[in-house]
Motif scaffolding. Structure first.
Motif, PDB file in Angstrom:
ATOM      1  N   CYS A 271       0.875  -1.294  -0.174  1.00 44.13           N
ATOM      2  CA  CYS A 271      -0.157  -0.070  -0.087  1.00 44.13           C
ATOM      3  C   CYS A 271       0.943   1.250   0.026  1.00 44.13           C
ATOM      4  O   CYS A 271       1.879   1.060   0.269  1.00 44.13           O
ATOM      5  N   ALA A 272       0.190   2.370  -0.351  1.00 49.72           N
ATOM      6  CA  ALA A 272       1.130   3.623  -0.295  1.00 49.72           C
ATOM      7  C   ALA A 272       2.002   3.792   0.628  1.00 49.72           C
ATOM      8  O   ALA A 272       3.110   4.252   0.610  1.00 49.72           O
ATOM      9  N   CYS A 273       1.539   3.520   1.880  1.00 49.99           N
ATOM     10  CA  CYS A 273       2.109   3.641   3.066  1.00 49.99           C
ATOM     11  C   CYS A 273       3.601   2.765   3.355  1.00 49.99           C
ATOM     12  O   CYS A 273       4.394   3.088   4.230  1.00 49.99           O
ATOM     13  N   THR A 274       3.482   1.687   2.533  1.00 50.79           N
ATOM     14  CA  THR A 274       4.751   0.750   2.669  1.00 50.79           C
ATOM     15  C   THR A 274       5.677   0.760   1.380  1.00 50.79           C
ATOM     16  O   THR A 274       6.852   0.215   1.413  1.00 50.79           O
ATOM     17  N   GLU A 275       5.169   1.609   0.469  1.00 50.94           N
ATOM     18  CA  GLU A 275       6.062   1.677  -0.703  1.00 50.94           C
ATOM     19  C   GLU A 275       7.688   2.134  -0.672  1.00 50.94           C
ATOM     20  O   GLU A 275       8.506   1.841  -1.064  1.00 50.94           O
ATOM     21  N   ASP A 276       7.484   3.305   0.169  1.00 57.76           N
ATOM     22  CA  ASP A 276       8.611   4.135   0.211  1.00 57.76           C
ATOM     23  C   ASP A 276       9.580   3.315   0.903  1.00 57.76           C
ATOM     24  O   ASP A 276      10.769   3.218   0.562  1.00 57.76           O
ATOM     25  N   ALA A 277       9.255   2.551   2.109  1.00 56.67           N
ATOM     26  CA  ALA A 277      10.127   1.790   2.669  1.00 56.67           C
ATOM     27  C   ALA A 277      10.746   0.618   1.827  1.00 56.67           C
ATOM     28  O   ALA A 277      11.869   0.414   1.938  1.00 56.67           O
TER      29      ALA A 277
ATOM     30  N   LEU B 208       9.960 -10.064 -10.481  1.00 61.79           N
ATOM     31  CA  LEU B 208       8.851  -9.792  -9.647  1.00 61.79           C
ATOM     32  C   LEU B 208       7.726 -10.202 -10.607  1.00 61.79           C
ATOM     33  O   LEU B 208       7.471 -10.121 -11.728  1.00 61.79           O
ATOM     34  N   GLU B 209       6.343 -10.515  -9.786  1.00 58.52           N
ATOM     35  CA  GLU B 209       5.186 -10.569 -10.223  1.00 58.52           C
ATOM     36  C   GLU B 209       4.507  -9.117 -10.468  1.00 58.52           C
ATOM     37  O   GLU B 209       4.149  -8.702  -9.410  1.00 58.52           O
ATOM     38  N   PRO B 210       4.259  -8.610 -11.754  1.00 58.19           N
ATOM     39  CA  PRO B 210       3.662  -7.540 -11.702  1.00 58.19           C
ATOM     40  C   PRO B 210       2.367  -7.146 -11.515  1.00 58.19           C
ATOM     41  O   PRO B 210       1.324  -7.966 -11.618  1.00 58.19           O
ATOM     42  N   LEU B 211       2.021  -6.352 -10.524  1.00 56.84           N
ATOM     43  CA  LEU B 211       0.616  -5.789  -9.933  1.00 56.84           C
ATOM     44  C   LEU B 211       0.008  -6.893  -9.031  1.00 56.84           C
ATOM     45  O   LEU B 211      -0.593  -6.489  -7.904  1.00 56.84           O
ATOM     46  N   VAL B 212       0.071  -8.298  -9.176  1.00 56.93           N
ATOM     47  CA  VAL B 212      -0.425  -8.989  -8.226  1.00 56.93           C
ATOM     48  C   VAL B 212       0.589 -10.337  -8.132  1.00 56.93           C
ATOM     49  O   VAL B 212       0.893 -10.890  -8.824  1.00 56.93           O
ATOM     50  N   GLN B 213       0.942 -10.637  -6.748  1.00 60.01           N
ATOM     51  CA  GLN B 213       1.681 -11.620  -6.196  1.00 60.01           C
ATOM     52  C   GLN B 213       0.625 -12.727  -6.135  1.00 60.01           C
ATOM     53  O   GLN B 213      -0.079 -12.658  -5.112  1.00 60.01           O
ATOM     54  N   GLY B 214       0.829 -13.845  -6.811  1.00 58.83           N
ATOM     55  CA  GLY B 214      -0.240 -14.833  -6.691  1.00 58.83           C
ATOM     56  C   GLY B 214      -0.286 -15.648  -5.631  1.00 58.83           C
ATOM     57  O   GLY B 214      -1.088 -15.407  -4.647  1.00 58.83           O
ATOM     58  N   ALA B 215       0.616 -16.750  -5.679  1.00 62.55           N
ATOM     59  CA  ALA B 215       0.866 -17.747  -4.547  1.00 62.55           C
ATOM     60  C   ALA B 215       0.664 -17.247  -3.257  1.00 62.55           C
ATOM     61  O   ALA B 215       0.382 -18.038  -2.218  1.00 62.55           O
TER      62      ALA B 215
ATOM     63  N   GLY C   8      -0.648 -14.976  -1.636  1.00 63.81           N
ATOM     64  CA  GLY C   8      -1.940 -14.490  -1.116  1.00 63.81           C
ATOM     65  C   GLY C   8      -2.606 -13.384  -2.087  1.00 63.81           C
ATOM     66  O   GLY C   8      -3.235 -12.669  -1.381  1.00 63.81           O
ATOM     67  N   MET C   9      -2.527 -13.469  -3.364  1.00 68.39           N
ATOM     68  CA  MET C   9      -3.028 -12.453  -4.123  1.00 68.39           C
ATOM     69  C   MET C   9      -2.752 -10.909  -3.407  1.00 68.39           C
ATOM     70  O   MET C   9      -3.710 -10.090  -3.340  1.00 68.39           O
ATOM     71  N   ILE C  10      -1.467 -10.814  -3.165  1.00 67.86           N
ATOM     72  CA  ILE C  10      -0.956  -9.368  -2.870  1.00 67.86           C
ATOM     73  C   ILE C  10      -1.068  -8.531  -4.112  1.00 67.86           C
ATOM     74  O   ILE C  10      -0.337  -8.766  -5.105  1.00 67.86           O
ATOM     75  N   MET C  11      -1.688  -7.423  -3.901  1.00 68.89           N
ATOM     76  CA  MET C  11      -1.726  -6.513  -4.940  1.00 68.89           C
ATOM     77  C   MET C  11      -0.697  -5.055  -4.770  1.00 68.89           C
ATOM     78  O   MET C  11      -0.664  -4.745  -3.576  1.00 68.89           O
ATOM     79  N   MET C  12      -0.281  -4.611  -5.988  1.00 67.64           N
ATOM     80  CA  MET C  12       0.398  -3.519  -5.749  1.00 67.64           C
ATOM     81  C   MET C  12       0.073  -2.579  -6.697  1.00 67.64           C
ATOM     82  O   MET C  12      -0.589  -2.930  -7.627  1.00 67.64           O
ATOM     83  N   ARG C  13       0.458  -1.350  -6.436  1.00 70.14           N
ATOM     84  CA  ARG C  13      -0.091  -0.214  -7.291  1.00 70.14           C
ATOM     85  C   ARG C  13       1.041  -0.174  -8.724  1.00 70.14           C
ATOM     86  O   ARG C  13       2.146  -0.266  -8.390  1.00 70.14           O
ATOM     87  N   PRO C  14       0.503   0.201  -9.537  1.00 66.27           N
ATOM     88  CA  PRO C  14       1.278   0.135 -10.967  1.00 66.27           C
ATOM     89  C   PRO C  14       2.290   1.195 -10.647  1.00 66.27           C
ATOM     90  O   PRO C  14       3.505   0.711 -11.385  1.00 66.27           O
ATOM     91  N   ASP C  15       2.277   2.333 -10.156  1.00 70.78           N
ATOM     92  CA  ASP C  15       3.327   3.135 -10.186  1.00 70.78           C
ATOM     93  C   ASP C  15       4.533   2.702  -9.104  1.00 70.78           C
ATOM     94  O   ASP C  15       5.633   2.968  -9.502  1.00 70.78           O
ATOM     95  N   HIS C  16       4.143   2.015  -8.145  1.00 71.21           N
ATOM     96  CA  HIS C  16       5.192   1.383  -7.387  1.00 71.21           C
ATOM     97  C   HIS C  16       6.245   0.409  -8.100  1.00 71.21           C
ATOM     98  O   HIS C  16       7.222   0.331  -8.081  1.00 71.21           O
ATOM     99  N   VAL C  17       5.262  -0.615  -9.034  1.00 67.58           N
ATOM    100  CA  VAL C  17       6.137  -1.633  -9.610  1.00 67.58           C
ATOM    101  C   VAL C  17       7.008  -0.915 -10.565  1.00 67.58           C
ATOM    102  O   VAL C  17       8.094  -1.150 -10.979  1.00 67.58           O
ATOM    103  N   SER C  18       6.453   0.299 -11.393  1.00 72.22           N
ATOM    104  CA  SER C  18       7.300   1.072 -12.238  1.00 72.22           C
ATOM    105  C   SER C  18       8.384   1.436 -11.562  1.00 72.22           C
ATOM    106  O   SER C  18       9.466   1.739 -12.308  1.00 72.22           O
ATOM    107  N   LYS C  19       8.295   2.086 -10.513  1.00 63.95           N
ATOM    108  CA  LYS C  19       9.339   2.735  -9.809  1.00 63.95           C
ATOM    109  C   LYS C  19      10.541   1.853  -9.246  1.00 63.95           C
ATOM    110  O   LYS C  19      11.719   1.870  -9.389  1.00 63.95           O
ATOM    111  N   ILE C  20      10.000   0.630  -8.932  1.00 61.92           N
ATOM    112  CA  ILE C  20      11.054  -0.593  -8.683  1.00 61.92           C
ATOM    113  C   ILE C  20      11.716  -0.841 -10.127  1.00 61.92           C
ATOM    114  O   ILE C  20      13.223  -0.748 -10.117  1.00 61.92           O
ATOM    115  N   ALA C  21      11.028  -1.037 -11.008  1.00 60.64           N
ATOM    116  CA  ALA C  21      11.761  -1.446 -12.395  1.00 60.64           C
ATOM    117  C   ALA C  21      12.672  -0.327 -12.699  1.00 60.64           C
ATOM    118  O   ALA C  21      13.786  -0.330 -13.240  1.00 60.64           O
ATOM    119  N   SER C  22      12.350   0.961 -12.769  1.00 63.35           N
ATOM    120  CA  SER C  22      13.091   2.063 -13.180  1.00 63.35           C
ATOM    121  C   SER C  22      14.159   2.241 -12.289  1.00 63.35           C
ATOM    122  O   SER C  22      15.286   2.591 -12.891  1.00 63.35           O
TER     123      SER C  22
END
Ligand SMILES: Cc1ncc(COP(=O)(O)O)c(C=O)c1O
Length: 461
Positions: free
Chosen positions: A192-198, A219-226, A228-242
């Motif tokens: 969630c937005a509050c843990t992305e910076d960390a 990484l699994e973009p947007l949803v980590q499946g197995a 527990g279907m953990i969802m990430m914001r697209p912006d955060h995934v993009s930041k990790i990649a960049s």
């Protein structure tokens, strides 16, 4: 001359039932056979339903481990496989090519994010990951700048072969194998937005400590499946990649689960920024619409070019007997054709809308936590005093839904719907009604839970 056997050969004792034969001969995945309940015997499928030999009907609410896309026994895909089986069933792919493989590669490249240039075929999600990891490590070797490190997201799951297990070590599935797994550095997912910076700070810290060490991030973009279907914001995934790209690393997206419309777009990567685009994408599961075991690793031309040499040792010396199996390619081509039909996308939108319509009801339900939706996937946690991943809860939930004719496979306390796209609005609404009934029983179970001996969990994942 062949010699007669030393002792008289005994024929296996004839057995009458499927279940007895199953117990005698089959070893099931992710299952403790000693304590497992009898497997459900299914004999037929049609659309979103599966049937047992007595004609009982089950809604496949998990698309058979997330592989089924257009429904069971989809006639267009079945017909394409049958046609290919009568034309050329299989041929090796080293030194040989064939139309279905070439046509599929062309279409995948046309539909994938622009950065992709070449397709390397394999057999399943795990092998697609192995190929990507080997490509990444050899890429740096071939450039004479060896980089050994790999960064992955905590909780990510990438399959059950050794490279995939190493990258997914933190998912907790692999305890017996840890001595044989190679080192990978993990950062938090940032759910969630509050843990992305960390999470981004952890990443930066790793990169600062070891400049030039890391070959790639996976990484699994947007949803980590197995996990527990953990969802990430697209912006955060993009930041990790960049951030990783700025450190010179390759970016590998494991779209084994998220690919082929699951997150609302054909590839989850489409929802990321330009700087968030991958160097490699691993696909499998939905690739063939759930009909044939097949996978592919897509890579940029820049990666391919690093293997282009007069020296055979710079080639990717990796392959499988069934690489580019024509039946798999035919199934995948037929499945992609169905994505060209606007009705497939209307169905995907309808599934998302239906999940979203139910979100408020789930959000205020006293027995549920954290309902969430990403495209065709909806997930939520059953509140429990016994929330450990390996707890018996998942089994209880599975059996409770089965009594109503719904096949689910919860991940610990995490329950999710990931239905085939042909699922009707009625079927999905009915599944949510059943959920509310199951939650009533859950409440009673939880209230009387503490004094009871808990059944052993027999299945994971
Ligand atoms: C994201 C992801 N990657 C890789 C895999 C491994 O795929 P397979 O089971 O086909 O080897 C899975 C399987 O569930 C997965 O969800």
């Amino acid at each position: 001359m062949p010699q007669p056997p030393q002792t008289p050969q005994t024929l296996p004792t004839p057995t009458n039932t499927l279940h007895q034969d199953d117990a005698d001969y089959c070893w099931h995945p992710f299952t403790q056979a000693k304590t497992a309940k009898q497997a459900l015997a299914l004999v037929r499928g049609e659309n979103e339903f599966l049937y047992d030999q007595n004609g009982n009907k089950y809604f496949d609410a998990v698309s058979s481990w997330w592989v089924n896309i257009h429904g069971h026994c989809n006639p267009h895909i079945a017909g394409a496989i049958a046609h290919q089986a009568h034309t050329m069933e299989h041929v090796m792919f080293a030194g040989i090519t064939h139309p279905p493989a070439v046509e599929l590669a062309k279409r995948l490249i046309a539909k994938a994010p622009k950065s992709m240039g070449k397709v390397f075929y394999s057999d399943n999600g795990s092998t697609a990951i192995e190929v990507a990891l080997k490509m990444a490590f050899q890429y740096w070797n071939n450039k004479a700048e060896p980089r050994k490190g790999l960064i992955a997201l905590r909780g990510g799951y990438h399959g059950d072969t050794f490279g995939a297990m190493s990258a997914g070590r933190s998912s907790g599935f692999y305890d017996p194998f840890t001595p044989w797994l190679f080192d990978v550095d993990f950062i938090d997912t940032g759910v969630c937005a509050c843990t992305e910076d960390a999470a981004l700070a952890q990443l930066q810290n790793l990169l600062d400590k070891a400049p030039g060490h890391y070959a790639a991030v996976i990484l699994e973009p947007l949803v980590q499946g197995a996990s527990g279907m953990i969802m990430m914001r697209p912006d955060h995934v993009s930041k990790i990649a960049s951030t990783c790209r700025q450190a010179g690393m390759l970016v590998i997206y494991d779209e084994v689960m998220t690919g082929f419309g699951r997150t609302g777009t054909l590839f989850a990567s489409e929802q990321l920024t330009e700087a968030g685009q991958p160097d490699m994408i691993c696909i499998s599961k939905g690739l063939t619409g759930g009909f044939m075991p097949m996978a592919a690793t897509l890579a940029t031309d820049a990666i391919y070019n690093a293997f282009w040499s007069d020296d055979v040792n710079k080639a990717l010396l990796h392959g499988h007997s069934y690489t580019a199996n024509p039946l798999g390619c035919a199934a995948a081509l037929a499945s992609l054709e169905l994505f060209d039909d606007p009705r497939t996308w209307q169905q995907i939108q309808m599934l998302e809308d239906t999940h979203r319509k139910w979100l408020p009801t789930l959000a205020c339900h006293p027995c549920l936590n954290n309902p969430r939706v990403q495209g065709t996937i909806a997930a939520f946690e059953f509140k429990s005093q016994n929330a450990a991943y390996g707890s018996s809860n998942s089994q209880w939930i599975r059996e409770a839904f089965l009594e109503h004719g719904i096949l689910v496979r919860p991940l610990g306390n995490t329950m999710y719907w990931i239905p085939p796209y042909c699922t009707s609005e009625n079927t999905l609404n009915w599944a949510y009604e059943v959920l509310l009934k199951v939650l009533e029983d859950w409440k009673s179970k939880e209230n009387s839970n503490n004094s009871e001996a808990k059944p052993i969990n027999t299945e994971l994942f």
